[in-house]
Write a protein that holds these residues in place. Structure first.
Motif, mmCIF file in Angstrom:
data_model
loop_
_atom_site.group_PDB
_atom_site.id
_atom_site.type_symbol
_atom_site.label_atom_id
_atom_site.label_comp_id
_atom_site.label_asym_id
_atom_site.label_seq_id
_atom_site.Cartn_x
_atom_site.Cartn_y
_atom_site.Cartn_z
ATOM 1 N N ALA A 98 -12.254 19.417 11.661
ATOM 2 C CA ALA A 98 -12.595 18.018 11.393
ATOM 3 C C ALA A 98 -11.828 17.531 10.174
ATOM 4 O O ALA A 98 -11.590 18.269 9.226
ATOM 5 N N ARG A 99 -11.423 16.284 10.204
ATOM 6 C CA ARG A 99 -10.618 15.717 9.134
ATOM 7 C C ARG A 99 -11.464 15.457 7.894
ATOM 8 O O ARG A 99 -12.560 14.935 7.979
ATOM 9 N N ARG A 100 -10.937 15.862 6.729
ATOM 10 C CA ARG A 100 -11.634 15.601 5.478
ATOM 11 C C ARG A 100 -11.601 14.103 5.187
ATOM 12 O O ARG A 100 -10.598 13.436 5.406
ATOM 13 N N ARG A 101 -12.722 13.595 4.673
ATOM 14 C CA ARG A 101 -12.770 12.177 4.332
ATOM 15 C C ARG A 101 -11.875 11.915 3.125
ATOM 16 O O ARG A 101 -11.993 12.556 2.093
ATOM 17 N N LEU A 102 -10.966 10.968 3.265
ATOM 18 C CA LEU A 102 -10.055 10.648 2.176
ATOM 19 C C LEU A 102 -10.777 9.886 1.073
ATOM 20 O O LEU A 102 -11.684 9.101 1.338
ATOM 21 N N THR A 103 -10.341 10.118 -0.158
ATOM 22 C CA THR A 103 -10.890 9.411 -1.310
ATOM 23 C C THR A 103 -9.888 8.377 -1.810
ATOM 24 O O THR A 103 -8.712 8.378 -1.402
ATOM 25 N N ALA A 104 -10.350 7.537 -2.703
ATOM 26 C CA ALA A 104 -9.442 6.569 -3.320
ATOM 27 C C ALA A 104 -8.321 7.292 -4.060
ATOM 28 O O ALA A 104 -7.172 6.841 -4.072
ATOM 29 N N ALA A 105 -8.646 8.441 -4.677
ATOM 30 C CA ALA A 105 -7.639 9.218 -5.397
ATOM 31 C C ALA A 105 -6.569 9.747 -4.450
ATOM 32 O O ALA A 105 -5.390 9.831 -4.814
ATOM 33 N N ASP A 106 -6.958 10.124 -3.227
ATOM 34 C CA ASP A 106 -5.978 10.580 -2.234
ATOM 35 C C ASP A 106 -4.979 9.472 -1.922
ATOM 36 O O ASP A 106 -3.770 9.710 -1.837
ATOM 37 N N TRP A 107 -5.485 8.265 -1.734
ATOM 38 C CA TRP A 107 -4.611 7.131 -1.441
ATOM 39 C C TRP A 107 -3.703 6.819 -2.633
ATOM 40 O O TRP A 107 -2.504 6.536 -2.465
ATOM 41 N N ALA A 108 -4.244 6.889 -3.833
ATOM 42 C CA ALA A 108 -3.455 6.595 -5.027
ATOM 43 C C ALA A 108 -2.343 7.619 -5.207
ATOM 44 O O ALA A 108 -1.207 7.270 -5.554
ATOM 45 N N GLU A 109 -2.652 8.892 -4.959
ATOM 46 C CA GLU A 109 -1.631 9.927 -5.094
ATOM 47 C C GLU A 109 -0.569 9.791 -4.008
ATOM 48 O O GLU A 109 0.628 10.012 -4.264
ATOM 49 N N ALA A 110 -0.981 9.409 -2.814
ATOM 50 C CA ALA A 110 -0.012 9.180 -1.743
ATOM 51 C C ALA A 110 0.909 8.013 -2.092
ATOM 52 O O ALA A 110 2.108 8.032 -1.771
ATOM 53 N N SER A 165 8.167 -1.061 -3.313
ATOM 54 C CA SER A 165 8.125 -1.533 -1.930
ATOM 55 C C SER A 165 7.740 -0.407 -0.972
ATOM 56 O O SER A 165 7.316 -0.668 0.156
ATOM 57 N N ALA A 166 7.885 0.842 -1.429
ATOM 58 C CA ALA A 166 7.505 1.983 -0.591
ATOM 59 C C ALA A 166 5.991 2.110 -0.467
ATOM 60 O O ALA A 166 5.500 2.811 0.426
ATOM 61 N N ILE A 167 5.263 1.442 -1.352
ATOM 62 C CA ILE A 167 3.799 1.490 -1.290
ATOM 63 C C ILE A 167 3.338 0.410 -0.317
ATOM 64 O O ILE A 167 3.166 -0.749 -0.683
ATOM 65 N N ALA A 168 3.191 0.796 0.933
ATOM 66 C CA ALA A 168 2.766 -0.111 1.999
ATOM 67 C C ALA A 168 1.659 0.572 2.796
ATOM 68 O O ALA A 168 1.702 1.793 3.010
ATOM 69 N N ILE A 169 0.689 -0.186 3.224
ATOM 70 C CA ILE A 169 -0.536 0.383 3.791
ATOM 71 C C ILE A 169 -0.277 1.201 5.042
ATOM 72 O O ILE A 169 -0.706 2.360 5.153
ATOM 73 N N GLU A 170 0.411 0.653 6.022
ATOM 74 C CA GLU A 170 0.593 1.357 7.287
ATOM 75 C C GLU A 170 1.407 2.645 7.139
ATOM 76 O O GLU A 170 1.009 3.691 7.668
ATOM 77 N N PRO A 171 2.542 2.625 6.420
ATOM 78 C CA PRO A 171 3.268 3.890 6.222
ATOM 79 C C PRO A 171 2.453 4.935 5.464
ATOM 80 O O PRO A 171 2.529 6.127 5.771
ATOM 81 N N LEU A 172 1.659 4.494 4.498
ATOM 82 C CA LEU A 172 0.817 5.450 3.772
ATOM 83 C C LEU A 172 -0.259 6.033 4.675
ATOM 84 O O LEU A 172 -0.584 7.220 4.593
#
Length: 212
Positions: A17-29, A41-48
């Motif tokens: 099962a997939r681990r629930r992502l945190t806000a920190a996971d998104w920030a690090e990505a 410009s590389a920080i875009a929602i769909e590619p992330l």
């Protein structure tokens, strides 16, 4: 009638099962994307989301928009930079040369391996980026200036000038090492050699001369 209540244990998580992502996971990505592409410009929602194997719904669970994610990523980088600087400054039991090298390693050595700061400097025209960079770099220069004043009893202005000169030199070296590595001599790619050179420059000495 008597009702018997049974304790029901939580359902076990399914294997794989997939681990629930945190806000920190998104920030690090977001920082990973910045490092890879060298641009905000590389920080875009769909590619992330694709990078994380997540959905846009996961993103909007944590952030209202892209700007909020960028702010979180910048805050995370600033917090990490501040923590690393504090740890470097706290090694007070070491001799001045060792403390100075450790401080330089934290301030500029990472730029040779981690392009985050170089990417942010390229985006310094963005007010939010400039504000974070100013705080982080000012703290580093303050720490290095204080070490020089304590080691050599230099006046504030001279110590600050030396700190700024070496800081700029190391960042420029890191930029060239990443962008056009062939223009640098082989020694300029060795971190320990660079740290020795930077420390001697701070002391106003040349390599081979006695140092504190």
């Amino acid at each position: 009638m008597v009702l018997t209540l049974r304790y029901l244990s939580p359902m076990p998580q399914r294997r794989g099962a997939r681990r629930r992502l945190t806000a920190a996971d998104w920030a690090e990505a977001a920082l990973d994307a910045l490092r890879d592409e060298g641009s905000l410009s590389a920080i875009a929602i769909e590619p992330l989301a694709a990078r994380l194997g997540a959905t846009k719904g996961s993103f909007y669970w944590h952030f209202t928009n892209r700007d909020a994610l960028i702010d979180a990523a910048l805050a995370g980088w600033e917090a990490r930079s501040t923590r690393e600087l504090r740890e470097a400054v706290s090694v007070g039991e070491r001799e001045p040369a060792a403390r100075g090298r450790e401080l330089l390693r934290t301030m500029t050595g990472l730029a040779h391996r981690d392009p985050t700061e170089l990417a942010l400097l390229a985006e310094a025209g963005q007010p939010r980026v400039a504000a974070v960079l100013e705080r982080v770099i000012s703290r580093r220069l303050d720490a290095l200036t204080a070490l020089l004043r304590a080691t050599l009893s230099l006046p504030e202005e001279e110590a600050r000038h030396r700190a700024l000169r070496v800081y700029c030199d190391q960042l420029g070296r890191a930029q060239l090492a990443r962008a056009i590595p062939t223009v640098l001599p082989e020694a300029a790619h060795d971190e320990e050699t660079c740290l020795d050179s930077a420390w001697h420059s701070l002391l106003g000495a040349t390599a081979g001369e006695p140092q504190p």
